[in-house]
Structure formats: structure tokens, C-alpha cells
Design an enzyme around this catalytic site. Structure first.
Site, PDB file in Angstrom:
ATOM      1  CG  ASP A   1      -7.711  20.082  -3.487  1.00 34.78           C
ATOM      2  OD1 ASP A   1      -7.198  20.836  -4.342  1.00 34.78           O
ATOM      3  OD2 ASP A   1      -7.633  18.845  -3.571  1.00 34.78           O
TER       4      ASP A   1
ATOM      5  CG  ASP B   1     -22.521  16.894  -9.740  1.00 34.22           C
ATOM      6  OD1 ASP B   1     -23.604  17.123  -9.178  1.00 34.22           O
ATOM      7  OD2 ASP B   1     -21.540  17.666  -9.672  1.00 34.22           O
TER       8      ASP B   1
ATOM      9  CG  ASP C   1     -10.803   7.007  -4.169  1.00 34.06           C
ATOM     10  OD1 ASP C   1     -11.351   8.108  -4.298  1.00 34.06           O
ATOM     11  OD2 ASP C   1      -9.571   6.883  -4.016  1.00 34.06           O
TER      12      ASP C   1
END
Length: 686
Positions: free
Chosen positions: A237, A89, A146
Site C-alpha cells: 500500500d 487465498d 476486519d
């Protein structure tokens, strides 16, 4: 001793906060016990090679995006069974970078695609929801930008789906840059507490555990059965994993499979991450708790633990309430010792509930290497205390229903101590929360002086740890702020605007430091002129009660008179219709006679008169004893009046005005910095 209604309310608030904080703390220790005593075996079988889609949600991550794609494409798994979706995005250089990387791997035969949906609607949850529309594999693995999954990740994690009810396998986070700084070290310790205590305990029992957003694998059927990804909260989540478990799916944590990731090296990034987690958890509590409570197939213990996990961030507002109320109660001479007036027992209790118990937990977590981790505990206490302001704002944001905006935590590809993030894009400025942190830090300094002068030094380290935390977080937030370009043209010479911005930044830092020093000085000076004389008056009144010698009592009264003269100088005055002074009262709204210093002065004068009368009477005379009893009774009453008045001295009109000016000055500096930051941003966009 009678306590006035205001002090009673503050005391009740303090005790209520202490009880709730203690309950959450004890629950953490309960989970620590479960994590070591309960063990569930989850058999693994050779599934062969089920199909798996690896989804990589990315937004403006040009320093780590290629590293992620490289590590995923390096996984030891058949290419024909592994589909990679780069859900990008981004709106910066990351788009072009990923486009080139994806094209290269396509030429090598990988099933990889660069998914661009043309909007950021729903943020990360929206990207994952969009990706699920075309996902048809048995399993779905997710990695944030990451993370660096090891080559064997899929082959070791997938066999744990042997049981048909396993809907999620969550793996432990590692820390590729743990030793980069003290900031990354305390974050690593805090995250390890979550995984090795909370996640392990819940996975080994029938309690709800949560997906951590990355380094995990889902069964696609589980995602669909639970209703898919929702965009209503900042922690999609946590939301999905709880909905899945309410449907009967089991979530499994694998502590032996570690996936390295980058910890935020910049304080403002760490605060943003903590803010998102705190706000999202409370949002999930509002969204899910009623459904969990009504679910018949969810056990009572699971319901209780779900409530605790989803609401645990309310501890941060309660910590601030305790921090604010403690100095007020100490100034009002309220007894806060655990056992009678024994400071040693009180301090031992705090140590046992906090650092002492954490030492035991750390030893159980790290075994042979526990000593090196234990050394970080003081730093973790300071860090968590300082973060309470940031996370409290997040909690109120969630409770008040403030609009969601997913702010990612920027990463810079930091691995070794030689790596630097300061000249890179995505640097975050400090926010208005820093102003509150400075305020609480200065308030803590005042609280330390109150602890000392009220003869309660045992509370000094308790207040000092929190005050140090506020100043540390504020200092790091300011020092980690840089006016840097967010585009690739960082090597061109600085413009006049940028040079001016840097000059304003340096001057602003000097101004903020000066304001902090001035605020600390005014707090000490105000205490010395308004509060400390009242402490001395109480001490002299105690001396009067304990004495039967007229000369000693007269000395005490003389000292009381001197302190009254100091206190009454700045008190608001009230006169009658004839202009006669009838009241000097620190309670400037709805004042009462018990805190009227004109009446207190008259009582002191009456005590002088009574002392003159009995001085010429023999001590054997009954009139002498009656007179002494009257003086003692007046002294006790005056002490109660002084106790009533003390808390209101803090909120006098003068103090309120100075506080407003002090805060306005800092806000003005913040406004100047923000204006310059906006100017630079606008220049970058032109």
C-alpha cells in the site's frame, strides 16, 4: 576531567541518537501544526454512479470474513454498478464459509465472485495484482477482512474524485473494539495520531501521504499508471501510493469518513502487525528514496517528509542504543544534564519534548473528549518503549535484506468486552524476540540502580518507563500464548500430548520468572561487588582533594584500601616470567596501565607513605605544602583511572559467562516450548 576513548565513543553514540530522535520528534510536532493550520478544499460534484469494484483480500479469516461480505453487500449503491471480488487465498474453513456466502448473494442479484488463484505468491499484493487483471471499472475500493464499511460509504467518498488528478481517497480507521482492553486503547490512540496528525497534515499540503491498505478507493487509471501492485515489500500500500504521487497523482485523506475495524486483542498479533509495518517501511525506503530524491517535479519539503516517513522506524534502534548507553555513561560519571548540573532543568526538558507536547497535540485532536485520551498517554509511552525491541528486529531484517514473508494479523471478531479470543484458532505463540525484551528489562533494573548510586536519580523515571515497557510486552507475549488447536475440532477432549504441553507451558513460565528474578539478583549483587566499591573510591578521592587534614586523608585512604581489596579479588591476573604478579586489569583484551589495579594499589601505598612523611612536618613548612599537592595530584589521577576502569567492570569474563548461562537457560526453555508447539501442530495436520 579526561574521558577514556571507550566512554567518548559511547557518549558520541548517545548524543548522535538523541539528536536524530529529537529531529523526528520535532517533525511530528511540525506535522501537528500543519494538520491544524493548513486546509485544502476539495470540491465534490455529483458524479452519478460510476462503476466500482470492491476487492476483499482475505486469508484465513473465518471469524470476520462473513461480516465483511455482509457489510459490503449492504452498501447503498446500485447492484449493477458495484462488482465485488472476494480474493480468497485461505487454506482453512474460511474457504467453505465464503463459498456459501458468495453463492447466497449471487442468488440475490449481486455481481460477486469468489476468486481463488490457487497460490499465495505475493501474499496480499499478489492477490490484488491478480484481481486487477479482470478489473475494468472506474474505481477500485479495498477493504481488509476486519473492516465494516458503513452503508453510505461509497456515496460519500466517491464524489471526492471530482478533480481528475485525485488518484486515491483514504478514509479514517475507526475502532470497533477500542475499549476491549488497555492494549486496544493504546493502539487506537497511536493509530489516531497517524491519521489525525500525519495523514491530515500531508493531505492538506503538497506532501506525500500513504494508502493504509484498506478503507480506501483508488482510481483504476492511477493504479495502472503507477505500475500496479508490487510484491517486493511487505507494505504494498505504501509502495503503490508513493509511486502514484511521484507520477503526479494526488492522494486525499477524509477524516470525517470513518470505517470501523478490529484492533489486535492479542499482544503477539499486535507485535506481528507492528513488525510488518516497520520492516515494510524500511524496505520502501531502500526501494524508493533514490527515485524520490531525483524527481524534479517533487518539492524539497515533500522529499524531506518522504525521507522521514519511510525511515522513521530507525528511531527504535536509536532508542535501544540510548537505553544501553545511558547506564554506562552514568556509571562513568559523565555529565548528561541539559544545563550544567541542574536535574530539574533536565527533567523539565524531557517532559516538554515528550508528554507535555503530546498533551497539547491530544487536546487539539479530540477537543472536548481530550482528557479521557490524555489519561492513556503513560500507557502509550510504556507500550511504545516496549515495542522498540520488536520493531528494531524488523528494521534490521529489512536492512539485511531478509526474505519477505507476509504474516497477517489474525482477527477474532472481537467487539465487546465479553468476547474472547483465547479459545479460538489463529492464536500466535511468543517468539524469540520476547527473550530480548526480558534481557532489556533486566538491564533496565540494573540501570535504575546505577542512576541511584551514581547520584543521578533524575534519570530513574526515564529508564524505568522503558524497563517497564519491556517487561509489559514480554509478560503479555507470554500470557497471551496458548496451546490451542487451529482446526474446527476444538471441542474434542484434550489428548495426552496436549495435557503434557500445557504442563510444560506452566512449568516454563515458572522457570522464566525464576530466571528473571535470579538475573535481577545477580545484577544487583554484581553491581554491589564490582561497581559500587568504585563509586565509593571516587567519593573518597574527592574527599582527599577537598581536605588538607592528614587524619581525614588517612581515613579516606583506609576506606579506599578496603574497597580496592573487594574489587581486586575477581580481576584477571597477569604474571611475568618469574611468576611475579604485574597486573590485575578489568580490561582483559588490550589492557592499559591506566586501568591496572596493581599500579593503582601502588599509588595508594605511595600516598600512605607520603602522608606518613608530611605528618611529622609543620604545616608552615614548604615541604608540607609540596607533599599535600603531590597527594592531591595523585588523587585526581587515580580518580581518572577509576573512571577509565568502571565501564569495563560490566563486561568482565565472569559477567560475560553468567550472561551467557542466563541467556542459554531462557533459550532452552524457548526451545522446549517450540518443540511442544511443533508436536501439537503436527498432530493437528495428521
Amino acid at each position: 576531567m579526561a574521558i577514556n576513548p571507550f566512554t567518548t565513543f559511547v557518549f558520541d553514540l548517545f548524543i548522535f541518537s538523541a539528536i536524530i530522535i529529537t529531529a523526528y520528534t520535532v517533525n511530528f510536532y511540525y506535522l501537528a501544526i500543519i494538520s491544524r493550520t493548513r486546509k485544502e478544499r476539495h470540491p465534490t460534484i455529483d458524479w452519478g454512479t460510476p462503476s466500482v469494484t470492491i476487492q476483499l483480500p482475505i486469508y484465513n479469516e473465518k471469524y470476520v470474513a462473513k461480516r465483511l461480505v455482509d457489510s459490503v453487500c449492504n452498501l447503498d449503491y446500485p447492484k449493477e454498478k458495484m462488482r465485488i471480488m472476494v480474493c480468497d487465498d485461505s487454506d482453512d474453513d474460511t474457504v467453505e464459509l465464503l463459498g456459501n456466502v458468495v453463492d447466497d448473494y449471487k442468488k440475490q442479484g449481486f455481481q460477486i465472485e469468489h476468486v481463488r488463484r490457487g497460490t499465495r505468491k505475493g501474499y496480499k499484493a499478489g492477490a490484488l495484482k491478480h484481481a486487477m487483471k479482470t478489473t475494468d471499472t472506474d474505481l477500485v475500493a479495498i477493504f481488509d477482512a476486519d473492516f465494516i464499511p458503513p452503508t453510505w460509504f461509497l456515496k460519500r467518498a466517491i464524489p471526492h474524485f471530482a478533480k481528475s488528478n485525485i488518484g486515491l481517497v483514504q478514509c479514517r480507521w475507526g475502532h470497533v473494539n477500542e475499549n476491549y482492553s488497555a492494549l486496544t486503547q493504546v493502539q487506537a490512540l497511536s493509530i489516531d495520531f497517524h491519521f489525525l496528525i500525519e495523514q491530515k497534515a500531508k493531505s492538506n499540503s503538497h506532501l506525500f501521504m500513504n494508502f493504509n491498505g484498506t478503507a480506501g478507493i483508488w482510481r483504476r487509471e492511477c493504479i495502472e499508471d503507477a505500475g500496479g501492485w508490487h510484491t517486493a515489500t511487505l507494505v504494498e500500500d505504501l509502495d503503490l501510493s508513493y509511486r502514484a504521487q511521484m507520477k503526479g497523482w494526488k492522494c486525499l485523506f477524509l477524516p470525517d469518513i470513518v470505517v470501523d475495524a478490529e484492533l489486535p486483542a492479542q499482544m503477539n498479533g499486535a507485535k506481528r502487525q507492528q513488525f510488518r509495518w516497520a520492516k515494510g517501511s524500511i524496505q520502501c525506503a531502500i526501494k524508493l528514496l533514490s527515485d524520490i530524491g531525483l524527481k524534479r517535479n517533487v518539492g524539497l519539503e515533500a522529499k524531506i517528509q518522504a525521507f522521514i516517513q519511510l525511515t522513521r522506524h530507525i528511531v527504535y534502534p536509536l532508542v535501544l542504543i540510548q537505553f544501553l548507553t545511558l547506564p554506562i555513561l552514568l556509571a562513568a560519571q559523565v555529565n548528561l544534564y541539559v544545563v550544567s548540573v541542574l536535574p530539574a532543568i533536565t527533567l523539565a526538558t524531557y517532559l516538554a519534548m515528550g508528554p507535555g507536547a503530546y498533551m497539547i497535540v491530544i487536546r487539539g485532536m479530540y477537543h472536548k473528549s481530550w482528557k479521557s485520551k490524555a489519561k492513556l498517554l503513560p500507557a502509550l509511552l510504556v507500550y511504545n518503549a516496549g515495542m522498540s525491541v520488536n520493531n528494531t528486529v524488523a528494521v534490521f531484517d529489512a536492512v539485511l535484506g531478509k526474505k519477505n514473508e507476509f504474516h497477517r494479523t489474525p482477527k477474532y471478531g472481537i467487539v465487546t468486552k465479553k468476547d474472547d479470543w483465547r479459545d479460538k484458532a489463529y492464536n500466535l505463540p511468543f517468539t524469540q524476540t520476547t527473550l530480548l525484551e526480558i534481557f532489556f528489562g533486566v538491564y533496565g533494573i540494573m540501570g535504575i540502580f546505577i542512576s541511584i548510586f551514581s547520584n543521578n536519580p533524575v534519570f530513574v523515571p526515564i529508564i524505568a518507563i522503558q524497563a517497564l515497557g519491556f517487561f509489559y510486552i514480554a509478560y503479555m507475549s507470554l500470557s497471551h500464548t496458548r496451546f490451542k488447536r487451529n482446526k474446527s475440532s476444538v471441542n474434542r477432549p484434550k489428548t495426552k500430548k496436549e495435557k503434557m504441553a500445557n504442563t510444560i507451558y506452566k512449568l516454563s513460565m515458572i522457570g522464566i520468572i525464576g530466571i528473571i528474578v535470579f538475573g535481577a539478583y545477580m545484577a544487583v549483587a554484581g553491581y554491589n561487588s564490582d561497581i559500587y566499591p568504585l563509586d565509593r573510591i571516587r567519593g573518597n578521592l574527592d574527599g582527599i582533594v577537598a581536605s588538607s587534614d592528614p587524619n581525614v586523608i588517612r581515613d579516606h585512604l583506609t576506606s579506599i584500601q578496603a574497597d580496592l581489596d573487594i574489587v581486586m579479588i575477581n580481576l584477571p591476573e597477569t604474571t611475568d616470567s618469574d611468576g611475579k604478579l604485574i597486573s590485575k586489569n578489568p580490561v582483559w583484551i588490550f589492557g592499559t596501565e591506566s586501568t591496572n589495579f596493581i599500579r593503582i594499589q601502588n599509588d595508594v601505598n605511595s600516598m600512605f607513605d607520603g602522608l606518613d612523611e608530611i605528618s611529622s612536618i609543620s604545616k608552615d613548612n614548604s615541604a608540607y605544602h609540596t607533599g599535600m599537592l603531590d597527594i592531591n595530584d595523585r588523587a585526581l589521577l587515580l580518580k581518572a583511572n577509576i573512571m577509565d576502569a568502571t565501564p569495563y567492570m560490566y563486561v568482565s569474563p565472569a559477567n560475560m559467562m553468567l550472561s551467557v548461562i542466563w541467556i542459554a537457560a531462557i533459550i532452552g526453555i524457548f526451545a522446549a516450548l517450540k518443540r511442544k508447539k511443533d508436536q501439537l501442530t503436527k498432530s493437528d495436520e495428521e
